[in-house]
Design an enzyme around this catalytic site. Sequence first.
Site, PDB file in Angstrom:
ATOM      1  N   LYS A  55       8.452  40.550  29.180  1.00  0.00           N
ATOM      2  CA  LYS A  55       7.763  40.408  30.572  1.00  0.00           C
ATOM      3  C   LYS A  55       8.765  39.826  31.498  1.00  0.00           C
ATOM      4  CE  LYS A  55       3.493  39.415  27.667  1.00  0.00           C
ATOM      5  NZ  LYS A  55       2.794  38.348  27.109  1.00  0.00           N
ATOM      6  N   GLN A  99       1.561  32.109  26.659  1.00  0.00           N
ATOM      7  CA  GLN A  99       1.718  32.895  25.499  1.00  0.00           C
ATOM      8  C   GLN A  99       1.264  32.330  24.556  1.00  0.00           C
ATOM      9  OE1 GLN A  99       3.415  35.977  25.355  1.00  0.00           O
ATOM     10  NE2 GLN A  99       2.679  36.115  23.738  1.00  0.00           N
ATOM     11  N   ASP A 122      -3.837  36.743  33.116  1.00  0.00           N
ATOM     12  CA  ASP A 122      -4.373  37.120  31.652  1.00  0.00           C
ATOM     13  C   ASP A 122      -5.639  37.597  31.690  1.00  0.00           C
ATOM     14  OD1 ASP A 122      -2.288  37.564  30.005  1.00  0.00           O
ATOM     15  OD2 ASP A 122      -2.224  35.534  29.349  1.00  0.00           O
TER      16      ASP A 122
END
Length: 298
Positions: A55, A99, A122
């Site tokens: 990422k 994460q 997200d």
Amino acid sequence: MSEANIIDGKAIAEKFRNKIADDVRQLKNIHNLTPGLAVVLVGSDPASEVYVNNKQKMTTAAGMKSFEHKLPGDTTQKELLTLIDGLNTDPNIHGILVQLPLPEQINANIILAEVDAKKDVDGFHVLNVGKLFVGAPSLVPCTPLGCLTLIKTELGNNLSGKKAVILGRSNIVGKPMAALLLEENCTVTIVHSKTSNMQDECRQADILVVAVGKPNFVKKNWVKEGAVVIDVGINRTNDKTEGKGKLVGDVDYEGVKSVAASITPVPGGVGPMTIACLLQNTVTAACLQNDIELPIQQ
Ligand code: NAP
């Protein structure tokens, strides 16, 4: 029937990232704004480390700023909340990604609720989930957003009236996927572990999205001839011929590709699109926070 078209998620994602990089250049040139993404990793789960590194690489390759926060596995919930509060108020940071999974001493729901909804790239914050379900999406979970893009590359933008079946009802894939396809006027069915006639339901699908986390779960005889099959699953098998164990999806790829019209491979299907959509969400978040309309004017 001829073999399915293999949907090249890697190539589609690369094109998508190039377009994002163009948008980032425009944001810099016209608005003097460089989107910034903060990625928070707690502990040293090897798979999570690989995801986070990818990422970060892609974020900087697209011309954005990447801020990395790697915390030890014994970080407390309070310490993580304090970090997130700081990121929420930092004007250089437009997107925050925590994460998952988090270590067991930390309640993921409390952490996700703490992230400013405007920076929630997200799309997991309840405010963004709610917006998605009332048809006013802003920041949408990356994996289903990537799946929708892949479906549209196969079927075009008009999905109205298509029968979509989604296997799996997780908050990060199945449920938001259903909301997105409903918004596209599909007739949507969600199938899960308590569904009694799972195979019959799957056989009805023009669009079949599979996210169960079980290797090779969906077989050829579950799939209608001519269906578009999107395999979200990432499973590592015990086959160590390639070192760590082979990656396979949730769909029996070899069998299903003889009946489907098109199918995503694993790896190289949904995975690359998930990261591309994270970058897209970071640009969207930066624009939302600075009252810049999308698409960005050339
Ligand atoms: P999850 O939270 O474990 O959810 C799995 C879903 O599948 C649940 O809704 C479960 O039903 C259903 N299910 C499990 N066993 C089933 C069975 N035997 N029959 C019918 N339904 C069954 O998984 P997830 O987070 O959605 O992820 C799914 C897969 O996608 C995993 O392999 C994950 O690694 C992968 N993934 C990939 C990406 C990517 O970028 N490519 C991103 C996210 C996830 P119940 O709710 O009834 O238990």
